[in-house]
Write a protein that holds these residues in place. Sequence first.
Motif, mmCIF file in Angstrom:
data_model
loop_
_atom_site.group_PDB
_atom_site.id
_atom_site.type_symbol
_atom_site.label_atom_id
_atom_site.label_comp_id
_atom_site.label_asym_id
_atom_site.label_seq_id
_atom_site.Cartn_x
_atom_site.Cartn_y
_atom_site.Cartn_z
ATOM 1 N N GLU A 176 0.815 -1.430 0.141
ATOM 2 C CA GLU A 176 0.073 0.019 0.050
ATOM 3 C C GLU A 176 0.873 1.503 -0.088
ATOM 4 O O GLU A 176 1.831 1.504 0.807
ATOM 5 N N LYS A 177 0.554 2.306 -0.820
ATOM 6 C CA LYS A 177 1.476 3.592 -0.797
ATOM 7 C C LYS A 177 0.819 4.493 0.203
ATOM 8 O O LYS A 177 -0.367 4.864 0.352
ATOM 9 N N LEU A 178 1.954 4.594 1.029
ATOM 10 C CA LEU A 178 1.555 5.626 2.055
ATOM 11 C C LEU A 178 2.416 7.035 2.190
ATOM 12 O O LEU A 178 1.946 7.759 2.674
ATOM 13 N N MET A 179 3.343 6.945 1.449
ATOM 14 C CA MET A 179 4.328 8.307 1.201
ATOM 15 C C MET A 179 3.484 9.238 0.553
ATOM 16 O O MET A 179 2.913 9.136 -0.119
ATOM 17 N N ASP A 180 3.479 10.416 1.376
ATOM 18 C CA ASP A 180 3.003 11.652 0.820
ATOM 19 C C ASP A 180 3.524 12.053 -0.671
ATOM 20 O O ASP A 180 4.941 12.331 -0.832
ATOM 21 N N PRO A 181 2.791 12.292 -1.618
ATOM 22 C CA PRO A 181 2.978 12.589 -2.960
ATOM 23 C C PRO A 181 4.052 13.643 -2.921
ATOM 24 O O PRO A 181 4.934 13.756 -4.022
ATOM 25 N N LYS A 182 4.080 14.744 -2.146
ATOM 26 C CA LYS A 182 4.893 15.803 -2.204
ATOM 27 C C LYS A 182 6.369 15.397 -1.891
ATOM 28 O O LYS A 182 7.212 15.859 -2.517
ATOM 29 N N ILE A 183 6.345 14.559 -0.987
ATOM 30 C CA ILE A 183 7.777 13.919 -0.468
ATOM 31 C C ILE A 183 8.226 13.228 -1.758
ATOM 32 O O ILE A 183 9.522 13.218 -2.140
ATOM 33 N N GLU A 184 7.594 12.196 -2.012
ATOM 34 C CA GLU A 184 7.649 11.437 -3.236
ATOM 35 C C GLU A 184 8.334 12.122 -4.616
ATOM 36 O O GLU A 184 9.135 11.598 -5.176
ATOM 37 N N GLY A 185 7.670 13.247 -4.854
ATOM 38 C CA GLY A 185 8.065 14.019 -5.881
ATOM 39 C C GLY A 185 9.270 14.765 -5.691
ATOM 40 O O GLY A 185 9.892 15.147 -6.886
#
Length: 554
Positions: free
Chosen positions: A315-324
């Motif tokens: 399951e994807k839990l990382m904040d998209p802003k951090i991942e970006g």
Amino acid sequence: MRIHTYLLPTCVMCTFLVVQFKSVSAEMFSALADMESLVSTEFELVKQLDNYIQEEETRLKRLRGFLEEYESLYHEASADVSKYLANPVNAYLLVKRLTSDWKKVEKVVTQNAGSDFVKNITHHQSLVRFPSDEDLKGAAVALIRLQDTYKLDTHALADGKLLGTKYSRQLTAGDCWELGRQSYNNGDHYHTVLWMGEALNKFEEETNKTVSREEILEYLAFSTYVQGNVKEALQLTNELLKTIPFHQRALGNKKHYEELLREQGIIPPSGEATDVSMEMREPFDTANLKLTKPKGTHGLPIDEWNNYEKLCRGEKLMDPKIEGQLHCRYVTNNVPFFFIQPVKMEEAYLKPLIVIYHDVITDEEIETVKQLAKPRFKRTTVRNSVTGKVETVKYRISKAAFLKDSEHDYVLKISRRIGLITGLDMATAEDLQVCNYGIGGHYEPHFDYARKQETIGFNKDTGWRNRIATWLFYMSNVEAGGATVFPTLNVALWPQKGSAAFWYNLHLNGEGNVNTRHAACPVLTGSKWVSNKWIHELNQEFRRPCGLQFDAEM
């Protein structure tokens, strides 16, 4: 206050042949590499058992020949006994048949091919290894761990399906019963109900029964009661008593369940009619029950534990802003060789910095390292922070061996490569640990560094101080499961053969970074091989200078 204690009997299983074997030096379920030898064991048993059956069939064929001859002569003699015995040859042959001829029959009857079978297996003990009861227990616990972590449906798992894909043959009612029994012996009544319920439904479908219905009902009824479903427990107990009316334990339990239901007002006082059905539903459905999962002993905050399991499931839990903000790039670290062949680096997280280096170990190096490690595999341990003793624990299931740089040129080259890529001095790094995970192999969330409250740190005698960084090689792909996850960061690293993960365990000021708590998720399918280097603080003073702020990062 009345205290009722009802215990189930120890299950005794009888077979036609009992063979004693030398116990193995260590349990086998904790590394798939060790379990590979069990296939050879099964082949040897099949071969020897086939020989045994052929000998028995030959023996029975001879006995059938004797029987047919005796029957023929008996029918001839019994037609007219006096006339038959009047012939002296017949009289002689009758005496002969019941003396010397019968001794031949006795010899064939008492001929024990089973002892030869045992001798043959004993002769091959150097080739075959047998799992122990501890292995059975460990394998059952591992399967249930996978069921919980990956939310596997009991019925689908019993049908050999994992995440919608069929991987194995279906479990029999007896197989499900054994999983339920192991759960019961571990005090886990939640999974006992799930697996005994599955065993009961499979029992009804089986032509050749693999377990008795009474054995299933006895465990299922009691564990259903422990889970708080008293009415259903009474229904199951009544079903058991239909088959065995004088089952003493069931009679005692029935009385106890009825008392509880009367106190709850579910059934009226004795002698009064009731509308509540005390008959068991067909088929038995655990969805109709109120079941409570065991809390476990992981000792983590519940949110962090839930994150751990979610990350394991992908399951994807990382904040998209951090991942970006994460990038991939080539790095040289000012090493001349890397100008010719740069290292491929992928950022997995920035603060703390967690990176993955791709294609940093070759297949040939991997196979060499694995072959060097296998003969020395031992169950992985952890050091008790209070006593200082190393001990095996349920939250770490794998086997490992340590390789020194001096043992093979490849091991030395691997250590040098880690030093060149990380820029750290490898003189104070621990030996290369090579690890293989067994059935449901895992390592629950843990720190690689010694914390202040731990009275005994790492390498106290060497003076190397704490583990500043961790380097982790992935030496195999894993079909499903087996990720390295950081629950507080919502990071999941998936094994990719030839790649390696790297992170610092300590802040720049030497304090432990609590966000580096990580875990090895249970391996669902496939065999997971890793190797790692733990690098210590000593000699790193000018390679990773100290910082003055607590949360300073590289």
